[in-house]
Enzyme design. Structure first.
Site, PDB file in Angstrom:
ATOM      1  N   CYS A 120       0.832  -1.206   0.000  1.00  0.00           N
ATOM      2  CA  CYS A 120       0.000   0.000   0.000  1.00  0.00           C
ATOM      3  C   CYS A 120       0.869   1.259   0.000  1.00  0.00           C
ATOM      4  O   CYS A 120       1.653   1.485   0.934  1.00  0.00           O
ATOM      5  CB  CYS A 120      -0.901  -0.046   1.233  1.00  0.00           C
ATOM      6  SG  CYS A 120      -1.749   1.483   1.622  1.00  0.00           S
TER       7      CYS A 120
ATOM      8  N   CYS B 208       0.374   3.577   2.998  1.00  0.00           N
ATOM      9  CA  CYS B 208       0.931   2.904   4.180  1.00  0.00           C
ATOM     10  C   CYS B 208       2.445   3.080   4.209  1.00  0.00           C
ATOM     11  O   CYS B 208       3.025   3.336   5.277  1.00  0.00           O
ATOM     12  CB  CYS B 208       0.593   1.420   4.167  1.00  0.00           C
ATOM     13  SG  CYS B 208      -1.170   1.036   4.189  1.00  0.00           S
TER      14      CYS B 208
END
Length: 149
Positions: free
Chosen positions: A54, A57
């Site tokens: 991600c 992230c």
């Protein structure tokens, strides 16, 4: 077995499970998670649910680690949703990154915050929405940490 690196203040506890049978994953992850929350006690615990693939992230990872050094009186943990899908499901994670806050082993809810201020709460609200932050906004995350400490 479980990766228990970086336990303690100023570090992020990672919940990573490897070489554990499918039947044992939920109970092992759940037990490790409960132990972490119990260790935090009355202090704020901030849990990041994320994944290595991600992009947002990845951007939050160094910021989250820096916050763990800055806020020594707060417990920080990371749950990789790919390595611990059962724990992510138990915590009702639908998007990543998601940050959930805990005190006394319980998720901080809007009601629990109001209850500290108001002795009797009779608005008729039937649910306890859980406070969580979805997305990679470091300023909002830090503001919530400061508010809930």
């Amino acid at each position: 077995m479980e990766d228990l690196r970086n336990i303690g203040h100023g570090h992020v506890q990672d919940f990573f499970l490897a070489s554990i049978s499918e039947n044992d994953k939920l109970s092992t992850a759940g037990n490790e998670f409960k132990t972490f929350l119990t260790a935090a006690g009355h202090k704020l615990a901030v849990v990041e649910f994320s994944s290595t693939w991600c992009g947002p992230c990845k951007r939050m990872c160094p910021i989250f680690h820096a916050m763990s050094v800055k806020y020594q009186n707060v417990f920080f943990a990371n749950v990789d949703v790919n390595n611990s899908p059962e724990l992510a499901e138990t915590c009702h994670i639908r998007r990543i990154p998601t940050f959930q806050m805990f005190k006394k082993s319980q998720k901080v809810t809007l009601f629990s915050r109001i209850k500290r201020i108001i002795c009797c709460y009779r608005s008729g609200v039937m649910s306890n929405p859980i406070f969580e932050l979805c997305g990679a906004d470091a300023k909002i995350l830090e503001a919530k940490i400061q508010e809930l400490m």
